[in-house]
Motif scaffolding. Structure first.
Motif, mmCIF file in Angstrom:
data_model
loop_
_atom_site.group_PDB
_atom_site.id
_atom_site.type_symbol
_atom_site.label_atom_id
_atom_site.label_comp_id
_atom_site.label_asym_id
_atom_site.label_seq_id
_atom_site.Cartn_x
_atom_site.Cartn_y
_atom_site.Cartn_z
ATOM 1 N N UNK A 23 -5.112 42.652 -3.555
ATOM 2 C CA UNK A 23 -5.938 41.563 -4.089
ATOM 3 C C UNK A 23 -6.892 41.032 -3.013
ATOM 4 N N UNK A 24 -6.405 40.893 -1.775
ATOM 5 C CA UNK A 24 -7.253 40.427 -0.687
ATOM 6 C C UNK A 24 -8.398 41.405 -0.426
ATOM 7 N N UNK A 25 -8.092 42.727 -0.429
ATOM 8 C CA UNK A 25 -9.147 43.738 -0.213
ATOM 9 C C UNK A 25 -10.145 43.746 -1.361
ATOM 10 N N UNK A 26 -9.643 43.525 -2.583
ATOM 11 C CA UNK A 26 -10.541 43.492 -3.744
ATOM 12 C C UNK A 26 -11.504 42.317 -3.647
ATOM 13 N N UNK A 27 -11.009 41.179 -3.259
ATOM 14 C CA UNK A 27 -11.849 39.976 -3.160
ATOM 15 C C UNK A 27 -12.854 40.107 -2.025
ATOM 16 N N UNK A 28 -12.436 40.664 -0.884
ATOM 17 C CA UNK A 28 -13.325 40.790 0.264
ATOM 18 C C UNK A 28 -14.258 41.988 0.184
ATOM 19 N N UNK A 29 -14.067 42.836 -0.787
ATOM 20 C CA UNK A 29 -14.863 44.057 -0.895
ATOM 21 C C UNK A 29 -16.321 43.788 -1.204
#
Length: 106
Positions: A23-29
């Protein structure tokens, strides 16, 4: 409530951490501000029918419409349907090109 084994609890914790990381990688992507503009002519089907003895060619041109999943369809340079979906295009093609009877034994 049932007790959880140590191994099961570790697995739950590991899955929760992995989900939080995804979820963190998805948001920061990287996310583009808008989707790319679709081309005017989106698809083109060229059909050559050899059943009649002389080849007959038909062109299906699928142009962009006001919906992303629909097309304005032109067949042989003439408008056939406006705002029609891909499955309906294939259905029309199937109905326009019926099976030809072939005598295998002659």
């Amino acid at each position: 409530m049932y007790q959880r084994s140590r191994k099961y609890q570790q697995k739950i914790t590991q899955n929760a951490k992995a989900k939080a990381e995804r979820e963190r990688r998805r948001i920061e992507g990287h996310h583009p501000d808008y989707p790319p503009e679709l081309p005017e002519l989106r698809r083109k089907l060229v059909i050559t029918d050899y059943d009649t003895g002389t080849p007959v060619t038909h062109q299906f041109e699928l142009y962009r419409s006001n919906r992303i999943d629909c097309y304005n369809v032109w067949v042989d340079g003439r408008l056939w349907k406006e705002r029609i979906g891909w499955s309906k295009v294939l259905e029309g093609l199937r109905k326009a090109m019926p099976r030809a009877r072939i005598d295998w034994w002659n």
